[in-house]
Design an enzyme around this catalytic site. Structure first.
Site, PDB file in Angstrom:
ATOM      1  N   SER A 117       7.974  -7.550  -1.867  1.00 41.65           N
ATOM      2  CA  SER A 117       8.742  -6.761  -2.821  1.00 41.65           C
ATOM      3  C   SER A 117       9.246  -5.444  -2.226  1.00 41.65           C
ATOM      4  CB  SER A 117       7.889  -6.530  -4.073  1.00 41.65           C
ATOM      5  OG  SER A 117       8.664  -6.080  -5.131  1.00 41.65           O
ATOM      6  N   ASP A 137      18.578  -3.956   8.705  1.00 44.15           N
ATOM      7  CA  ASP A 137      20.029  -4.126   8.624  1.00 44.15           C
ATOM      8  C   ASP A 137      20.777  -2.950   9.243  1.00 44.15           C
ATOM      9  OD1 ASP A 137      19.676  -6.529   7.435  1.00 44.15           O
ATOM     10  OD2 ASP A 137      20.546  -5.998   5.493  1.00 44.15           O
ATOM     11  N   LYS A 140       9.460 -11.996  -2.027  1.00 38.93           N
ATOM     12  CA  LYS A 140       9.689 -11.704  -3.450  1.00 38.93           C
ATOM     13  C   LYS A 140      10.923 -10.814  -3.564  1.00 38.93           C
ATOM     14  CE  LYS A 140       7.693  -9.607  -7.584  1.00 38.93           C
ATOM     15  NZ  LYS A 140       8.694  -8.524  -7.713  1.00 38.93           N
TER      16      LYS A 140
END
Length: 446
Positions: free
Chosen positions: A292, A303, A317
């Site tokens: 999460s 990224d 998740k």
């Protein structure tokens, strides 16, 4: 991950009587009425004919919880007590065993134990399946029911039976409950590397992270070569804290976006100027217990190429739960959106793939006294580049079998039980950061 919102406007209310349902909602089609009348008929029949008397409150709460838990593993109903417990937990203190659990195929699965809690000290591990509590099977219980049974007064004992692995033998643990005070950020230095571990994302996390980085920077100064951000076995927590932690290491760009059922309800969170780590290299450690909010941080830094992600595949998740208070009752935890990393990736079911896959390993020290060196060999040539070097005294061990190479010791491996467990993944992360620093220094001619 939990993002607490208050319900705005009039909520949809359902009033059930003897086969009668009145609906205050946007949709009031005849089909809706028909289905609600069916529910009312079943409700009344259970009230009248079930073998044991059940209160209306029990039936309604069970019906609501059944409706929500049928949607996905993370939606559920919180009665007044559970709602209060959840609020305490997000503040960083709660009672119980100290584990984050989820429901998987009808079984209670441990996502991760929280550091320095009764469950952690008892040896519970991510991936364990809880099968019995005090000898009673948990099969058939909802997630909330199982959690409620695991909670209790501090100092009371509970016997927890877990199954580890596909065909593992049951393991019974006697665990004494405690008040769990979560210190979500811990830190230290590994030589010239700053080590910061985040165990969960609660209201204290960002404050703790800022203190950790500032303290390490003051302690090491210009000698500091980078940071290890350890998110292993971190089950997640508050969305705003995940955004803040990511922003701490980013100077610009998107951190995460959420997309709900309606496209116009999407939200984007962007970084503000200022990288608190001042551009120093960062390695983020993750594993199967990183879920999460942990995956939001790892995905954002990956990224943006701000950090190297190391470890093993994360939990996967990728959904957002909104806590909606129900006045006079408890609250409902409802999955309202999916979240996406800056590149548009959804990690739901997939998780974050590390840039460098490194599994945890057991590393043992080799007893160097059991190995011989060139200087131990009888008549070895001296080192002619160091003045005053004298031949080493001959060893009392027999010469190597062929006379020119040391024999391998028969049993040279030994574990020093007085040392803390060796963390292979952390060691690799520290070595990587030092290698990056060395490369950068040589590239700039420093």
């Amino acid at each position: 991950m939990r993002m607490i919102k208050r319900a705005a406007g009039a909520a949809a209310l359902v009033f059930l009587g003897a086969g009668v349902a009145t609906v205050l909602a946007q949709s009031n089609t005849s089909e809706t009425y028909r289905q609600l009348n069916l529910f009312g008929d079943v409700f009344e029949r259970v009230r009248a004919e079930y073998v044991e008397q059940v209160t209306d409150e029990q039936l309604i709460e069970s019906a609501i919880n059944g409706m929500l838990t049928s949607l996905d593993p993370h939606s559920s109903y919180l009665n007044r007590k559970n709602f209060q417990d959840m609020q305490v937990q997000t503040r960083g203190e709660f009672g119980g065993l100290g584990i984050e659990v989820t429901m998987e195929n009808g079984a209670i699965k441990v996502v991760s134990p929280i550091d320095d809690t009764p469950a952690f000290r008892a040896g519970m591990q991510p991936g364990d399946f809880i099968t019995h509590l005090n000898g009673e099977a948990v099969s058939g219980l909802s997630l909330n029911e199982a959690v409620d049974k695991m909670r209790g007064p501090a100092g009371s004992e509970i016997k927890v039976t877990v199954r580890r692995g596909e065909a593992g033998e049951p393991i019974e643990m006697a665990i004494t409950r405690a008040v769990i005070k979560v210190q979500s950020v811990r830190f230290r230095t590994e030589g010239d590397i700053g080590y910061v571990r985040i165990t969960s994302f609660n209201e204290q996390t960002q404050t703790g992270l800022e203190k950790a980085i500032t303290t390490i920077q003051q302690e090491k100064g210009a000698a500091l070569k980078g940071f290890v951000l350890d998110l292993r076995n971190n089950p997640g927590g508050l969305l705003d804290q995940a955004v803040s932690v990511s922003d701490t290491f980013l100077d610009k760009g998107e951190i995460v976006s959420t997309r709900g059922r309606k496209s116009e309800e999407g939200t984007r969170f962007n970084a503000k100027p200022g990288d608190m780590a001042k551009g120093l290299p960062v390695v983020v450690l993750i594993n199967g217990g990183s879920a999460s909010a942990s995956e939001i941080v790892a995905g954002a830094l990956q990224d943006h190429k701000r950090a190297i992600i190391m470890g093993t595949q994360s939990f996967g998740k990728g959904s957002v739960q909104t806590i909606i208070p129900l006045p006079g009752h408890g609250a409902m935890r409802l999955t309202t959106a999916r979240y996406y990393t800056p590149s548009g990736r959804s990690i739901q079911q997939l998780g974050i793939t590390p840039d460098l896959e490194v599994h945890q390993a057991k590393v043992e020290d080799i007893d160097q006294a059991a190995r011989r060196r060139e200087s131990d060999l009888r008549g070895a040539l001296r080192n002619d580049t160091v003045s005053g070097t004298k031949p080493a005294p001959a060893t009392t061990q027999p010469p190597a079998p062929n006379g020119d190479a040391p024999a391998e010791p028969g049993n040279g491996a030994a574990v020093n039980d007085n040392k803390p467990p060796f963390d292979y993944q952390l060691s690799r992360a520290v070595d990587l950061l030092r290698g990056i620093a060395l490369y950068q220094a040589r590239s700039t001619g420093n």
